[in-house]
Scaffold this active site. Structure first.
Site, mmCIF file in Angstrom:
data_model
loop_
_atom_site.group_PDB
_atom_site.id
_atom_site.type_symbol
_atom_site.label_atom_id
_atom_site.label_comp_id
_atom_site.label_asym_id
_atom_site.label_seq_id
_atom_site.Cartn_x
_atom_site.Cartn_y
_atom_site.Cartn_z
ATOM 1 N N TYR A 1 0.851 -1.193 0.000
ATOM 2 C CA TYR A 1 0.000 0.000 0.000
ATOM 3 C C TYR A 1 0.888 1.244 0.000
ATOM 4 C CZ TYR A 1 -3.776 -3.195 0.877
ATOM 5 O OH TYR A 1 -4.670 -4.224 0.723
ATOM 6 N N SER A 2 0.640 2.150 -0.952
ATOM 7 C CA SER A 2 1.412 3.395 -1.000
ATOM 8 C C SER A 2 1.143 4.183 0.267
ATOM 9 C CB SER A 2 0.975 4.253 -2.185
ATOM 10 O OG SER A 2 0.994 3.510 -3.358
ATOM 11 N N CYS B 1 0.097 6.760 -10.915
ATOM 12 C CA CYS B 1 -0.159 5.817 -9.834
ATOM 13 C C CYS B 1 -1.650 5.491 -9.781
ATOM 14 C CB CYS B 1 0.301 6.410 -8.499
ATOM 15 S SG CYS B 1 0.293 5.187 -7.177
ATOM 16 N N GLU C 1 3.795 3.595 -10.918
ATOM 17 C CA GLU C 1 3.507 2.554 -9.925
ATOM 18 C C GLU C 1 2.019 2.225 -10.024
ATOM 19 O OE1 GLU C 1 5.819 1.779 -6.359
ATOM 20 O OE2 GLU C 1 4.125 2.710 -5.320
ATOM 21 N N TYR D 1 -1.126 -0.943 -10.115
ATOM 22 C CA TYR D 1 -1.404 -2.259 -9.529
ATOM 23 C C TYR D 1 -2.757 -2.777 -9.962
ATOM 24 C CZ TYR D 1 -2.919 1.412 -6.210
ATOM 25 O OH TYR D 1 -3.431 2.555 -5.634
HETATM 26 P P1 FAD Z 1 -7.312 -10.110 -2.532
HETATM 27 O O1 FAD Z 1 -7.833 -10.983 -1.463
HETATM 28 O O2 FAD Z 1 -5.881 -10.236 -2.879
HETATM 29 O O3 FAD Z 1 -8.207 -10.263 -3.816
HETATM 30 C C1 FAD Z 1 -7.860 -9.570 -5.016
HETATM 31 C C2 FAD Z 1 -9.109 -9.300 -5.819
HETATM 32 O O4 FAD Z 1 -9.726 -10.462 -6.251
HETATM 33 C C3 FAD Z 1 -10.172 -8.527 -5.058
HETATM 34 O O5 FAD Z 1 -10.678 -7.531 -5.884
HETATM 35 C C4 FAD Z 1 -11.226 -9.579 -4.751
HETATM 36 O O6 FAD Z 1 -12.504 -9.010 -4.665
HETATM 37 C C5 FAD Z 1 -11.087 -10.499 -5.927
HETATM 38 N N1 FAD Z 1 -11.442 -11.900 -5.621
HETATM 39 C C6 FAD Z 1 -11.223 -12.572 -4.491
HETATM 40 N N2 FAD Z 1 -11.661 -13.849 -4.602
HETATM 41 C C7 FAD Z 1 -12.135 -13.994 -5.846
HETATM 42 C C8 FAD Z 1 -12.702 -15.062 -6.608
HETATM 43 N N3 FAD Z 1 -12.871 -16.284 -6.078
HETATM 44 N N4 FAD Z 1 -13.084 -14.850 -7.873
HETATM 45 C C9 FAD Z 1 -12.925 -13.634 -8.431
HETATM 46 N N5 FAD Z 1 -12.385 -12.590 -7.785
HETATM 47 C C10 FAD Z 1 -12.006 -12.760 -6.520
HETATM 48 N N6 FAD Z 1 -4.436 -0.606 -2.869
HETATM 49 C C11 FAD Z 1 -5.054 0.395 -2.242
HETATM 50 O O7 FAD Z 1 -6.236 0.292 -1.924
HETATM 51 N N7 FAD Z 1 -4.368 1.537 -1.903
HETATM 52 C C12 FAD Z 1 -3.070 1.730 -2.213
HETATM 53 O O8 FAD Z 1 -2.491 2.770 -1.909
HETATM 54 C C13 FAD Z 1 -2.400 0.664 -2.881
HETATM 55 N N8 FAD Z 1 -1.088 0.788 -3.190
HETATM 56 C C14 FAD Z 1 -0.463 -0.218 -3.837
HETATM 57 C C15 FAD Z 1 0.872 -0.062 -4.160
HETATM 58 C C16 FAD Z 1 1.544 -1.057 -4.839
HETATM 59 C C17 FAD Z 1 2.989 -0.881 -5.187
HETATM 60 C C18 FAD Z 1 0.852 -2.255 -5.189
HETATM 61 C C19 FAD Z 1 1.549 -3.346 -5.915
HETATM 62 C C20 FAD Z 1 -0.475 -2.414 -4.854
HETATM 63 C C21 FAD Z 1 -1.157 -1.404 -4.191
HETATM 64 N N9 FAD Z 1 -2.499 -1.554 -3.817
HETATM 65 C C22 FAD Z 1 -3.125 -0.516 -3.187
HETATM 66 C C23 FAD Z 1 -3.262 -2.798 -4.076
HETATM 67 C C24 FAD Z 1 -3.174 -3.724 -2.853
HETATM 68 O O9 FAD Z 1 -1.863 -4.172 -2.683
HETATM 69 C C25 FAD Z 1 -4.065 -4.956 -2.943
HETATM 70 O O10 FAD Z 1 -3.803 -5.602 -4.147
HETATM 71 C C26 FAD Z 1 -5.542 -4.663 -2.862
HETATM 72 O O11 FAD Z 1 -5.853 -4.023 -1.654
HETATM 73 C C27 FAD Z 1 -6.348 -5.976 -2.919
HETATM 74 O O12 FAD Z 1 -5.901 -6.838 -1.921
HETATM 75 P P2 FAD Z 1 -6.912 -7.731 -1.068
HETATM 76 O O13 FAD Z 1 -6.114 -8.589 -0.187
HETATM 77 O O14 FAD Z 1 -7.952 -6.894 -0.457
HETATM 78 O O15 FAD Z 1 -7.611 -8.573 -2.196
#
Ligand code: FAD
Length: 599
Positions: A375-376, A557, A597, A599
């Protein structure tokens, strides 16, 4: 100079109130030694006239949060000592003032608002002290309106003040809790919006400063201030309830002291009480604006010491949530939260870096711990509270829309984003990092122009940039001579992120800060289609290209999906200008002007 005018203005205001109490010429006031059955008096709250004298008290700017470290023993003991001092002051003035009041056995011609309200409650047979507590609890009237009524009722100030303080505080405690209810919050939206505007200056600066700002806001009896508005402002700013309550309580006691002094001793009493209030809270404003440089490299732009991956997956850092606040309106597409995390100064980072978060629990598919999500960081290295002990994240709750169910499928919701958006103050968060150097600002040349392009939560790193460039007192902000241009793309105006902060920076730095929004569901592009981020940037393509030609740095971003549209637009513009796009882009990358950056 400004503070003198402010002080003079407050004195004039207080003087007017005092003049209304002190019998003058034809006004003959009768003060009964015991609770009088009917109130008469020369006092009346006159909002219309008062508003002419109203002044905007601002003790900072922008929106912001308070760290839970405020709930420290030191604060509690300070509150107690301040309250004790306040009561001591009352006790000291009480004897001569009582004598002064007793001399004023005169009659009055009119019944005024507070008195009319009091008489209304008396018709129900409520005892006078009960009436006094009730009118102290009412918004608008509050303690400041009730104290004079109590004195006209014939009670000594030692009775009036505690009753009014208790009465004024009574609705504030449930109010702070009730506002957490979304339905009530929606119902109160118009009032809250007004309160947010009035209390906008409370949210910035050190913890002490925020506490003192709120106490002064509640304590100085000016139109538009008070415990009700202060409580709503504190709630909207996400202040921890205990901190807000202690600050409001101090403010209410202070207002009581001022109003008692004005009522009983006229202008001099008011001035003395006001001076005491400034002594309690003023030091934060007078001495709280010193330079913020304790987290700077030497020289400040030297990036050789930027921390990277200090905490790894196997030995993560445990941070503590200070506050989690929804920051989008009801019509936003999805939910985005601003989360402040306390790292006690042990997890330093630079603007543009990310933190990793390891959500609790294990993966369903193999029972292994969840993987880290990045997360940024959405604050500068000093954190929102400028202590260097916190960092903020801007997180969008990831949900999964099931086309068959035509609803969110809770089984598929994003693990980490939901964990973060559901956190409460005090919750622990396992963290890694800080990660990344791609989004750092090249501060060596303070005339560098920045073009910052974001979709949704991609705004996060730019919040750190903008605070560092414009709102903090760092060597970087002092030196900065360039222009920073922010493009933000979201679905609609309810989904805008940190708009109040950008507006404030824009007002204060009209030449150096530019702001453009692309609202895809509310605006149309030049071709009549939806306004996406690339369409907004394209409107200014000539200026953007010129700035890049002159060495500006451009940042992207947000969601991955933004880049194809952006690249396509830039390619089209480059070709129209007779530039070979790939070579142009390669040149920008070689000069480190291109930062992405997504994602
Ligand atoms: P996950 O559990 O990893 O799921 C990912 C997605 O898949 C979700 O949308 C979920 O609804 C969907 N999903 C889950 N299960 C299923 C299924 N069975 N079928 C279909 N779809 C499904 N995020 C921010 O909000 N703010 C930031 O500032 C931010 N900065 C970032 C910076 C970088 C460098 C990077 C790489 C990423 C950043 N992210 C940011 C994104 C963050 O890291 C996560 O990827 C994001 O929050 C989703 O993670 P999660 O664990 O909630 O979802």
């Amino acid at each position: 100079m400004l503070s003198r005018f402010l002080f003079l203005g407050v004195c004039l205001f207080l003087d007017r109130r005092a003049a209304a109490f002190v019998p003058q010429g034809r006004h003959v006031v009768s003060v009964r030694p015991t609770a009088s059955p009917r109130l008469t008096g020369a006092w009346a709250p006159t909002p219309a006239k008062d508003s002419q004298l109203s002044m905007k008290l601002r003790f900072g700017g922008g929106s912001n949060q308070v760290s839970s470290t405020m709930i420290k023993k030191s604060t509690v003991s300070k509150v107690l000592s301040r309250v004790a001092l306040a009561f001591l002051a009352i006790a000291m003035v009480q004897m001569p003032l009582a004598a002064h009041a007793a001399k004023k056995a005169k009659v009055v011609e009119h019944l005024h608002t507070g008195q009319k309200v009091a008489n209304f409650f008396r018709t129900f047979g409520i005892p006078d002290l009960g009436v006094l507590a009730i009118i102290s609890a009412l918004p608008v009237v509050e303690l400041r309106g009730a104290v004079p009524v109590g004195i006209w009722m014939g009670y000594p100030i030692t009775t009036v003040l505690p009753v009014c303080v208790l009465g004024n505080m009574a609705p504030i405690i449930p109010l702070l809790y009730l506002l957490r209810n979304p339905t009530l919050k929606n119902l109160m939206a118009p009032i809250l919006k007004r309160a947010e505007k009035k209390a906008a200056g409370l949210g910035v600066g050190s913890l002490e400063k925020q506490w003192a700002s709120l106490a002064a806001f509640v304590g100085i009896p000016l139109p538009g201030t008070g415990a009700w508005t202060g409580a709503m402002g504190a709630f909207l700013l996400g202040m921890p309830t205990a901190v807000a309550l202690s600050s409001i309580f101090t403010g209410v006691v202070s207002a009581g002291v001022i109003m008692s002094a004005i009522t009983l001793a006229g202008r001099k009493g008011g001035l003395a009480a006001l001076a005491a209030l400034f002594a309690f809270t003023g030091k934060e404003f007078l001495f709280g604006s010193k330079k913020q440089d304790f987290l700077e490299a030497d020289p400040y732009w030297d990036q050789s010491t930027v921390p990277v991956n200090v905490y790894k997956n196997k030995a993560p850092f445990t941070g503590k949530v200070v506050s989690t606040k929804r920051i989008v309106g009801p019509k936003a597409t999805g939910e985005t939260c601003h989360i402040i995390i306390d790292h006690k100064g042990d997890f330093p980072y630079w603007e543009g870096q990310s933190w990793g978060v390891i959500p609790p629990g294990v993966r369903e598919k193999d029972g292994k711990p969840h993987s880290v999500r990045l997360y940024s960081i959405a604050s500068s290295r000093y954190g929102d509270d400028m202590t260097g002990n916190t960092g903020s994240l801007c997180v969008r709750r990831a949900t999964y829309w099931c086309p068959e169910l035509k609803a969110d499928d809770p089984a598929k919701k994003g693990i980490c984003s939901n964990f973060l958006c559901d956190t409460k103050a005090g919750d622990e968060v396992q963290m890694t990092g800080p990660a990344g150097k791609v989004m750092l600002m090249p501060e060596e040349d303070p005339s560098t122009d920045y073009i910052m392009v974001a979709t949704g939560t991609g705004i996060a790193p730019y919040r750190g940039f903008v605070r560092r460039l414009f709102t903090e007192k760092t060597p970087a902000a002092e030196a900065y001579k360039g222009q920073a241009w922010l493009f933000l793309g979201v679905a609609n105006s309810d989904a805008l992120l940190y708009d109040d902060e950008w507006q404030e920076v824009k007002t204060n730095n009209p030449e150096q800060f530019r702001l453009d929004y692309a609202l895809s569901r509310e605006q149309n592009n030049a071709k009549g289609g939806k306004m996406y981020i690339q369409d907004k940037v394209e409107e200014y393509a000539d200026e953007v290209f010129e700035k890049l030609e002159n060495g500006a740095h451009i940042y992207f971003c947000g969601l991955k999906g933004m880049m194809p549209g952006i690249q396509g637009m830039l390619k089209g513009v480059a070709e129209k200008k007779g530039l070979e796009y790939d070579a142009w882009l390669k040149g920008l990358k070689a000069k480190k002007q291109w930062h992405v950056e997504v994602y």
